[in-house]
Design a protein around this motif. Structure first.
Motif, PDB file in Angstrom:
ATOM      1  N   VAL A  25      54.942  10.341  48.305  1.00 21.01           N
ATOM      2  CA  VAL A  25      55.919  10.562  47.239  1.00 21.01           C
ATOM      3  C   VAL A  25      55.488  11.815  46.480  1.00 21.01           C
ATOM      4  O   VAL A  25      54.354  11.903  46.032  1.00 21.01           O
ATOM      5  CB  VAL A  25      56.000   9.339  46.311  1.00 21.01           C
ATOM      6  CG1 VAL A  25      56.933   9.601  45.141  1.00 21.01           C
ATOM      7  CG2 VAL A  25      56.477   8.111  47.092  1.00 21.01           C
ATOM      8  N   CYS A  48      50.460   4.191  34.411  1.00 20.09           N
ATOM      9  CA  CYS A  48      51.485   3.344  35.040  1.00 20.09           C
ATOM     10  C   CYS A  48      52.769   4.078  35.381  1.00 20.09           C
ATOM     11  O   CYS A  48      53.489   3.659  36.278  1.00 20.09           O
ATOM     12  CB  CYS A  48      51.836   2.168  34.134  1.00 20.09           C
ATOM     13  SG  CYS A  48      50.489   0.988  33.962  1.00 20.09           S
ATOM     14  N   HIS A  49      53.118   5.108  34.612  1.00 17.95           N
ATOM     15  CA  HIS A  49      54.403   5.761  34.894  1.00 17.95           C
ATOM     16  C   HIS A  49      54.380   7.238  34.529  1.00 17.95           C
ATOM     17  O   HIS A  49      53.574   7.681  33.709  1.00 17.95           O
ATOM     18  CB  HIS A  49      55.560   5.050  34.178  1.00 17.95           C
ATOM     19  CG  HIS A  49      55.424   5.033  32.688  1.00 17.95           C
ATOM     20  ND1 HIS A  49      55.756   6.109  31.914  1.00 17.95           N
ATOM     21  CD2 HIS A  49      54.997   4.073  31.841  1.00 17.95           C
ATOM     22  CE1 HIS A  49      55.541   5.800  30.647  1.00 17.95           C
ATOM     23  NE2 HIS A  49      55.073   4.583  30.572  1.00 17.95           N
ATOM     24  N   TYR A  53      59.693   8.945  32.989  1.00 20.76           N
ATOM     25  CA  TYR A  53      60.112   7.638  32.483  1.00 20.76           C
ATOM     26  C   TYR A  53      60.282   7.670  30.966  1.00 20.76           C
ATOM     27  O   TYR A  53      61.108   6.972  30.396  1.00 20.76           O
ATOM     28  CB  TYR A  53      59.083   6.568  32.875  1.00 20.76           C
ATOM     29  CG  TYR A  53      59.709   5.277  33.350  1.00 20.76           C
ATOM     30  CD1 TYR A  53      60.569   4.563  32.508  1.00 20.76           C
ATOM     31  CD2 TYR A  53      59.474   4.777  34.619  1.00 20.76           C
ATOM     32  CE1 TYR A  53      61.162   3.384  32.924  1.00 20.76           C
ATOM     33  CE2 TYR A  53      60.069   3.598  35.051  1.00 20.76           C
ATOM     34  CZ  TYR A  53      60.902   2.903  34.195  1.00 20.76           C
ATOM     35  OH  TYR A  53      61.486   1.741  34.613  1.00 20.76           O
TER      36      TYR A  53
ATOM     37  N   PRO B  56      57.176   5.228  38.719  1.00 23.85           N
ATOM     38  CA  PRO B  56      57.784   4.835  39.982  1.00 23.85           C
ATOM     39  C   PRO B  56      58.978   5.737  40.317  1.00 23.85           C
ATOM     40  O   PRO B  56      59.568   6.323  39.405  1.00 23.85           O
ATOM     41  CB  PRO B  56      58.260   3.403  39.703  1.00 23.85           C
ATOM     42  CG  PRO B  56      58.471   3.351  38.226  1.00 23.85           C
ATOM     43  CD  PRO B  56      57.467   4.268  37.631  1.00 23.85           C
ATOM     44  N   PRO B  57      59.324   5.858  41.602  1.00 24.14           N
ATOM     45  CA  PRO B  57      60.455   6.729  41.959  1.00 24.14           C
ATOM     46  C   PRO B  57      61.788   6.178  41.441  1.00 24.14           C
ATOM     47  O   PRO B  57      62.093   5.007  41.635  1.00 24.14           O
ATOM     48  CB  PRO B  57      60.441   6.720  43.497  1.00 24.14           C
ATOM     49  CG  PRO B  57      59.141   6.113  43.896  1.00 24.14           C
ATOM     50  CD  PRO B  57      58.709   5.232  42.774  1.00 24.14           C
ATOM     51  N   LEU B  58      62.529   7.057  40.757  1.00 23.31           N
ATOM     52  CA  LEU B  58      63.854   6.697  40.246  1.00 23.31           C
ATOM     53  C   LEU B  58      64.806   7.822  40.612  1.00 23.31           C
ATOM     54  O   LEU B  58      64.699   8.924  40.085  1.00 23.31           O
ATOM     55  CB  LEU B  58      63.822   6.549  38.721  1.00 23.31           C
ATOM     56  CG  LEU B  58      62.841   5.542  38.117  1.00 23.31           C
ATOM     57  CD1 LEU B  58      62.839   5.640  36.601  1.00 23.31           C
ATOM     58  CD2 LEU B  58      63.198   4.127  38.531  1.00 23.31           C
ATOM     59  N   ARG B  79      65.227   2.753  42.973  1.00 20.56           N
ATOM     60  CA  ARG B  79      64.715   2.281  41.696  1.00 20.56           C
ATOM     61  C   ARG B  79      63.565   1.299  41.960  1.00 20.56           C
ATOM     62  O   ARG B  79      63.756   0.237  42.544  1.00 20.56           O
ATOM     63  CB  ARG B  79      65.828   1.566  40.904  1.00 20.56           C
ATOM     64  CG  ARG B  79      65.569   1.409  39.403  1.00 20.56           C
ATOM     65  CD  ARG B  79      64.809   0.177  39.075  1.00 20.56           C
ATOM     66  NE  ARG B  79      64.720  -0.038  37.617  1.00 20.56           N
ATOM     67  CZ  ARG B  79      63.635   0.228  36.899  1.00 20.56           C
ATOM     68  NH1 ARG B  79      62.564   0.731  37.458  1.00 20.56           N
ATOM     69  NH2 ARG B  79      63.618  -0.021  35.600  1.00 20.56           N
ATOM     70  N   TRP B  80      62.374   1.689  41.515  1.00 21.27           N
ATOM     71  CA  TRP B  80      61.197   0.818  41.603  1.00 21.27           C
ATOM     72  C   TRP B  80      60.704   0.520  40.205  1.00 21.27           C
ATOM     73  O   TRP B  80      61.063   1.222  39.252  1.00 21.27           O
ATOM     74  CB  TRP B  80      60.079   1.498  42.409  1.00 21.27           C
ATOM     75  CG  TRP B  80      60.404   1.625  43.858  1.00 21.27           C
ATOM     76  CD1 TRP B  80      61.160   2.593  44.439  1.00 21.27           C
ATOM     77  CD2 TRP B  80      60.002   0.745  44.917  1.00 21.27           C
ATOM     78  NE1 TRP B  80      61.255   2.367  45.795  1.00 21.27           N
ATOM     79  CE2 TRP B  80      60.546   1.247  46.118  1.00 21.27           C
ATOM     80  CE3 TRP B  80      59.228  -0.421  44.968  1.00 21.27           C
ATOM     81  CZ2 TRP B  80      60.351   0.625  47.351  1.00 21.27           C
ATOM     82  CZ3 TRP B  80      59.019  -1.034  46.194  1.00 21.27           C
ATOM     83  CH2 TRP B  80      59.586  -0.520  47.367  1.00 21.27           C
TER      84      TRP B  80
END
Lengths: 102, 401
Positions: A25, A48-49, A53, B56-58, B79-80
């Protein structure tokens, strides 16, 4: 006979993923704003993100951002102490806030 | 909401779908943010899509894809929930476990799934409960999706009921828990587990390994995911690895806190006065999206335009899609496809008209299902804190030149 044909077709079809090696990814550098408290954000959120996000939540109130930090602590078990939680909330509200306390 | 406002909102910064700075004035919901550009980054097995997060991939599907009933795998939204998703799964050693209140615990390989059980297909819409969240005013918490956190595919796999029959449910079996392979950064973080009551599971629920005739893409849950036609995608667990049967509902974050709407008739509340009780979002409401033309497109005067899009609901089926060219005063029926993909699939529509004046023209689409439910105007959509279940009448504004 029909069943035989069906089984043949199934065996012929691929049982492998389209990607056979590890997928990777990509890393994306998001345009996160620099400022007071950014170090705490980097230390406590990025585990975590992504910053994506954060910046894609829209502009929100101080209460909303504090609620998000609390959710990460309460539900996602992020080890963020109260001092850091405050610093992170201040940063988020300053850069991604809507000027409303509530 | 005026056209120039949502263009302003669609500001794109350095390839990320960052939200613009304008906040809507009144507490009226409006059209979702549109015209966000696709990212310059292509994720594995995907074309470049609208991108919100890498971890996470969005990823969101752009509007123009919604002119056909099936969404291509490489343009299908992603969406993860957790940062750590397996990046390699060996299909020869992968197994799905079935345990708990069953007569016989099972570990089933992919090959066994494909050869020892009846193979079934269902075409169904997969839509995030927060699709179109950017329509809500005040801004609801969560990723500010436009209209493309959704897609429709033909899923192939085996019936969940066949698997459960094979294991044999014990008499007191009541809840089925589903677990994916995504992992959190911290050991204590709750796993992404969903529970469904036996009553919610019918023969349409399948464990799918194939999507539109191909293996599931990694980012859509390779090698196996749960398909629950008619419901929002929060329970369509990806990279499904374990099924546990219990007699008692376990309290889980992703069931009890996330993906819930106010438990009242309008499913609405205000930021000042949140509803005391909530319920799961579950069934999809009736909705349509115009795929062509898109906002800001230039179309030629006196030249026939075919408006195309998709409509769907929770499986009652689409009765009509109505088009308005005068701001919703009068409506005319669009032509629908033959509906052969079934009641859980997108129903495509098309509507031909000839613009006769230069300047801006707004096209609106409204779907009506077989039990008479129809889409409300965007500004009539009532607010909820999670920004779930938006289904306002879709609107695009083009320029006639």
């Amino acid at each position: 006979m029909k069943k035989m044909i069906l089984i043949t077709v199934l065996l012929a079809s691929s049982l492998f993923a389209q990607v056979k090696e590890n997928i990777e990814v990509p890393y994306v550098a998001f345009p996160i704003k620099m400022g007071k408290g950014f170090d705490a954000v980097q230390a406590n959120c990025l585990m975590c993100h992504s910053f994506g996000y954060i910046i894609n939540q829209g502009r929100q109130s101080r209460q909303f951002w504090r609620g998000k930090v609390d959710k990460m602590i309460k539900h996602f078990k992020a080890p963020i102490d109260e001092k850091s939680a405050k610093i992170v909330t201040d940063y988020l509200f300053e850069h991604y806030g809507n000027n409303k306390e509530k | 909401m005026e056209r120039r406002d949502f263009f302003k909102k669609a500001a794109v910064v350095a390839g990320a779908a960052a939200v613009g700075s304008s906040t809507a004035e009144a507490n009226l919901t409006h059209q979702p943010i549109d015209n966000r550009k696709v990212s310059t980054v292509a994720f594995p097995e995907k074309r470049p899509l609208i991108m919100y997060s890498d971890r996470p991939p969005l990823l969101e599907t752009p509007r123009e894809v919604f002119t056909s009933a099936l969404t291509p795998n490489d343009q299908f939204f992603v969406r993860w929930h957790m940062p750590d998703i397996p990046t390699h799964i060996d299909p020869d050693t992968f197994t799905i476990s079935v345990n708990g209140l069953v007569e016989k615990e099972l570990k089933i390989s992919l090959n066994e799934l494909k050869t020892k059980f009846e193979q079934v297909e269902v075409t169904a819409v997969l839509q995030c409960g927060g699709n179109s969240r950017s329509a809500f005013t005040p801004i609801a918490g969560g990723i500010q999706w436009g209209s493309g956190a959704m897609g429709c595919a033909t899923w192939k796999g085996v019936r969940l009921s066949d698997i459960l029959d094979h294991a044999g449910l014990k008499r007191d079996a009541e809840w089925i828990g589903f677990n994916g392979s995504e992992k959190a950064a911290y050991y204590e973080t709750p796993n992404f587990v969903r529970e469904l009551h036996l009553d919610e599971l019918d023969d349409h629920v399948i464990l799918a390994y194939e999507m539109n005739g191909e293996d599931l893409p990694y980012l859509n849950g390779y090698p196996l995911r749960l398909i629950i036609p008619g419901t929002y995608s929060d329970s369509w667990v990806k990279m499904l690895s374990n099924i546990t049967v219990t007699n008692k509902y376990k309290h889980l974050f992703f069931m009890d806190v996330a993906y819930r709407v106010p438990d009242n008739k309008c499913e609405c509340e205000t930021p000042q006065k949140k509803a005391p009780k909530t319920k799961p979002i579950r069934k999809m409401n009736v909705k349509s999206v115009i795929g062509y033309p898109t906002n800001g497109a230039k179309i030629n005067n006196k030249s026939a335009v075919v408006v195309r899009g998709v409509a769907w609901d929770d499986g009652h089926g689409i009765q009509d899609v109505m088009i308005s060219l005068d701001g919703g005063k009068t409506w005319d029926k669009a032509l629908l496809d033959d509906g052969k993909l079934g009641r859980y699939a997108y129903r495509t529509f098309r509507y031909t008209f000839k613009p006769l004046e230069f300047g801006e023209k707004t096209i609106m689409a409204k779907a009506i299902n077989k039990i008479g439910q129809e889409q409300p105007f965007d500004k009539e959509i009532k607010w909820n804190h999670g920004g779930y279940k938006y289904n306002g009448i879709d609107k695009v504004t083009v320029e006639v030149v």
